[in-house]
Motif scaffolding. Structure first.
Motif, PDB file in Angstrom:
ATOM      1  N   LYS A 177      -2.017  -3.890   1.069  1.00 60.41           N
ATOM      2  CA  LYS A 177      -2.741  -4.475  -0.062  1.00 60.41           C
ATOM      3  C   LYS A 177      -2.277  -3.804  -1.349  1.00 60.41           C
ATOM      4  O   LYS A 177      -2.032  -2.587  -1.365  1.00 60.41           O
ATOM      5  N   HIS A 178      -2.133  -4.598  -2.403  1.00 65.69           N
ATOM      6  CA  HIS A 178      -1.695  -4.080  -3.702  1.00 65.69           C
ATOM      7  C   HIS A 178      -0.381  -3.301  -3.563  1.00 65.69           C
ATOM      8  O   HIS A 178      -0.205  -2.235  -4.167  1.00 65.69           O
ATOM      9  N   ASN A 179       0.516  -3.844  -2.738  1.00 67.48           N
ATOM     10  CA  ASN A 179       1.850  -3.261  -2.514  1.00 67.48           C
ATOM     11  C   ASN A 179       1.793  -1.865  -1.905  1.00 67.48           C
ATOM     12  O   ASN A 179       2.751  -1.083  -2.021  1.00 67.48           O
ATOM     13  N   GLU A 180       0.688  -1.535  -1.268  1.00 70.35           N
ATOM     14  CA  GLU A 180       0.560  -0.259  -0.562  1.00 70.35           C
ATOM     15  C   GLU A 180       0.187  -0.523   0.892  1.00 70.35           C
ATOM     16  O   GLU A 180      -0.505  -1.498   1.200  1.00 70.35           O
ATOM     17  N   THR A 181       0.672   0.364   1.775  1.00 69.24           N
ATOM     18  CA  THR A 181       0.367   0.242   3.203  1.00 69.24           C
ATOM     19  C   THR A 181      -0.366   1.487   3.674  1.00 69.24           C
ATOM     20  O   THR A 181       0.072   2.611   3.400  1.00 69.24           O
ATOM     21  N   HIS A 182      -1.464   1.282   4.372  1.00 70.52           N
ATOM     22  CA  HIS A 182      -2.244   2.400   4.913  1.00 70.52           C
ATOM     23  C   HIS A 182      -2.399   2.214   6.420  1.00 70.52           C
ATOM     24  O   HIS A 182      -2.695   1.113   6.900  1.00 70.52           O
ATOM     25  N   LEU A 183      -2.182   3.292   7.159  1.00 72.37           N
ATOM     26  CA  LEU A 183      -2.371   3.292   8.605  1.00 72.37           C
ATOM     27  C   LEU A 183      -3.745   3.839   8.952  1.00 72.37           C
ATOM     28  O   LEU A 183      -4.264   4.732   8.267  1.00 72.37           O
ATOM     29  N   PHE A 184      -4.311   3.322  10.054  1.00 67.79           N
ATOM     30  CA  PHE A 184      -5.553   3.845  10.616  1.00 67.79           C
ATOM     31  C   PHE A 184      -5.303   4.133  12.089  1.00 67.79           C
ATOM     32  O   PHE A 184      -4.606   3.367  12.768  1.00 67.79           O
TER      33      PHE A 184
END
Length: 400
Positions: A95-102
Motif C-alpha cells: 500500500k502507498h508503494n510500500e510493502t509490509h510483511l506479517f
C-alpha cells in the motif's frame, strides 16, 4: 477435443477450465481468443497473461527459524530474517508503494510486522503481543486495513486493526480444527479450512464482518477422499480458491461458491505432504515436508512440476509478494474513509456494506458506531491462563 486430449466435446473452449490464462472470448462456434484483465498483457503464446507491474515477484517462506526469499525472475535465494523461534505463517500488504510483511511466532506468542524493501526487512516490531499460543492462519485485509488470524487452540477466528489494536473474536463455534485462512476484501469474503477429525473436514466461508447468516460450508473435502485441508490461497482474478490436502497428497480448486471443482494434481513424488500454498500468474507454489522443498506446478493441470528450492529443514508458510496479488476494488469502500465513522473496528461486509465492531470487553452502543464498556462477562481460569466469555456470545472467548 476436451482437456484430457482424448474425449470429444460439444462445449465451447471458453467454457472449459484453463482455456485461457485469464479471459476468453468466443470468435466462432469452435474458436476462441484469449485476452487479459486490466494491468496485464498477453504474451506471444496468445494464452499467458503477465502483470505490467515491473516489481520483481518474490516468494517469502518460513522454516520455523528463518524467513527466506526467492526472486522468481532471477532465481536468487536469500535469507530475510534469522533467529526466529517458531514462525509458521506469513502474509503481506502492499500500500502507498510500500510493502509490509506479517508473520506469527508461536514461541514468542506474537504476530510481527516488518517493512520489506528489496532484500532487507526493517522496522520489525510486534503488533499482537499475547494469547497467540497457536495462531495458524494469517490474512491481511488490504482495503479495510485489518488483520485476521486463526487461533486454533480456541477454535476461533480473530480480527484486529493492522497495527494490532482493537482485537476481537470474529467467528467461533462449530469449528473443530481450523487451519488455513485466506480472504478477498474486494468481495468481503473470508475462507478457512477445518480438518474436523470427527468426520466432516471442509472449506468454509463467511463475510469479513463475521455475520452468522453469511457463514456457509463451501466444499466437503471427503468428496475426493481428503481429510487434512492444509494450505489455502486465492486466485483473485478468477475468483477461485486453491487448497492442499495433506492426507490425499493432492491440490484442488473451486470457484468461491464451491462449484466447478477440479483436482489439479495428486500423488506426485514432490507432493508427498504439502503444507502451505501460494499462487502467481500461471503457477501454484507449495511447501512440502517430506521432500523439504518449495515446488511449483501449472495451476490448471498440475504439469511442469519443478523444485525451485530445497531446504535443510521443513518449510512451512509461503507467500508470493507482488502488487498484482492485492487488486484494488472498483469503488472506494466506506471503511476506507474515516474508518467508516466507527470508533474502533470497521469490518467489510457483502455488497459494499460495513459493520462497526468492538474489541474485547467492549460492546457496540445503540448508535451502531461507537463502542462502550461491557461490564457483563464470565471469567474462568485454567492451569496457565485466565479467559473471559461474553454471556451473550458463549462461543466467543473475549479475553484470549
Amino acid at each position: 477435443l476436451d482437456q484430457d486430449k482424448q474425449t470429444c466435446t460439444e462445449n465451447h473452449p471458453c467454457i472449459q477450465f484453463g482455456a485461457c490464462s485469464q479471459l476468453c472470448k468466443k470468435v466462432s462456434r469452435i474458436r476462441h481468443k484469449c485476452y487479459c484483465h486490466e494491468g496485464f498483457v498477453l504474451q506471444p503464446d496468445k494464452f499467458t497473461c503477465k502483470s505490467k507491474d515491473s516489481s520483481h515477484p518474490i516468494i517469502v517462506f518460513s522454516n520455523r527459524h528463518e524467513l527466506r526469499t526467492i526472486d522468481l525472475r532471477r532465481g536468487v535465494v536469500r535469507p530475510l530474517i534469522s533467529s526466529l523461534k517458531d514462525t509458521i505463517v506469513v502474509d503481506f500488504i502492499h500500500k502507498h508503494n510500500e510493502t509490509h510483511l506479517f508473520w506469527t511466532d508461536w514461541a514468542d506468542d506474537k504476530i510481527y510486522k516488518g517493512s520489506l524493501a528489496g532484500d532487507s526487512l526493517s522496522n520489525i516490531h510486534g503488533v499482537v503481543h499475547s494469547g497467540l499460543t497457536t495462531a495458524e492462519g494469517l490474512a491481511v485485509d488490504w482495503i479495510g486495513d485489518n488483520l485476521y488470524w486463526i487461533q486454533s487452540s480456541l477454535d476461533q477466528i480473530e480480527v484486529a486493526k493492522i497495527n494490532g489494536s482493537f482485537r476481537q473474536t470474529l467467528i467461533a463455534g462449530s469449528m473443530e480444527r481450523p487451519r488455513a485462512l485466506a480472504l478477498d476484501p474486494r468481495e468481503a469474503i473470508l475462507f478457512w479450512t477445518d480438518w474436523d477429525p470427527n468426520g466432516s473436514p471442509r472449506i468454509e466461508s463467511c463475510s469479513m464482518d463475521g455475520k452468522d447468516e453469511n457463514r456457509k460450508t463451501v466444499f466437503w473435502v471427503s468428496k475426493y477422499g481428503g481429510a487434512w485441508p492444509n494450505g489455502l490461497t486465492m486466485d483473485y482474478l478468477a475468483k477461485r480458491i486453491y487448497w492442499t490436502d495433506a492426507r490425499s497428497d493432492s491440490i484442488h480448486t473451486t470457484l468461491y461458491d464451491g462449484s466447478e471443482h477440479h483436482e489439479i494434481i495428486r500423488g506426485h513424488q514432490y507432493l508427498s505432504h504439502p503444507f502451505a500454498l501460494a499462487i502467481f500468474e500461471s503457477h501454484i507454489y507449495w511447501t512440502d515436508w517430506r521432500s523439504s522443498s518449495v515446488i511449483r506446478a501449472n495451476k490448471w493441470n498440475g504439469s511442469d512440476v519443478q523444485i525451485i528450492e530445497r531446504t535443510i529443514s521443513k518449510p512451512f508458510g509461503i507467500k508470493v509478494v507482488h502488487p498484482s496479488l492485492q487488486p484494488k476494488a472498483k469503488t472506494t469502500h466506506s471503511c476506507e474513509i474515516d474508518n467508516g465513522n466507527c470508533s474502533h473496528l470497521c469490518l467489510l461486509g457483502f455488497n459494499q456494506t460495513k459493520k462497526c465492531a468492538c474489541p474485547h470487553i467492549m460492546r457496540l452502543s445503540e448508535d451502531r458506531l461507537t463502542c462502550e464498556e461491557n461490564k457483563v462477562m464470565l471469567l474462568f481460569s485454567g492451569q496457565n491462563e485466565i479467559r473471559g466469555v461474553d454471556i451473550a456470545k458463549p462461543y466467543h472467548h473475549i479475553i484470549p
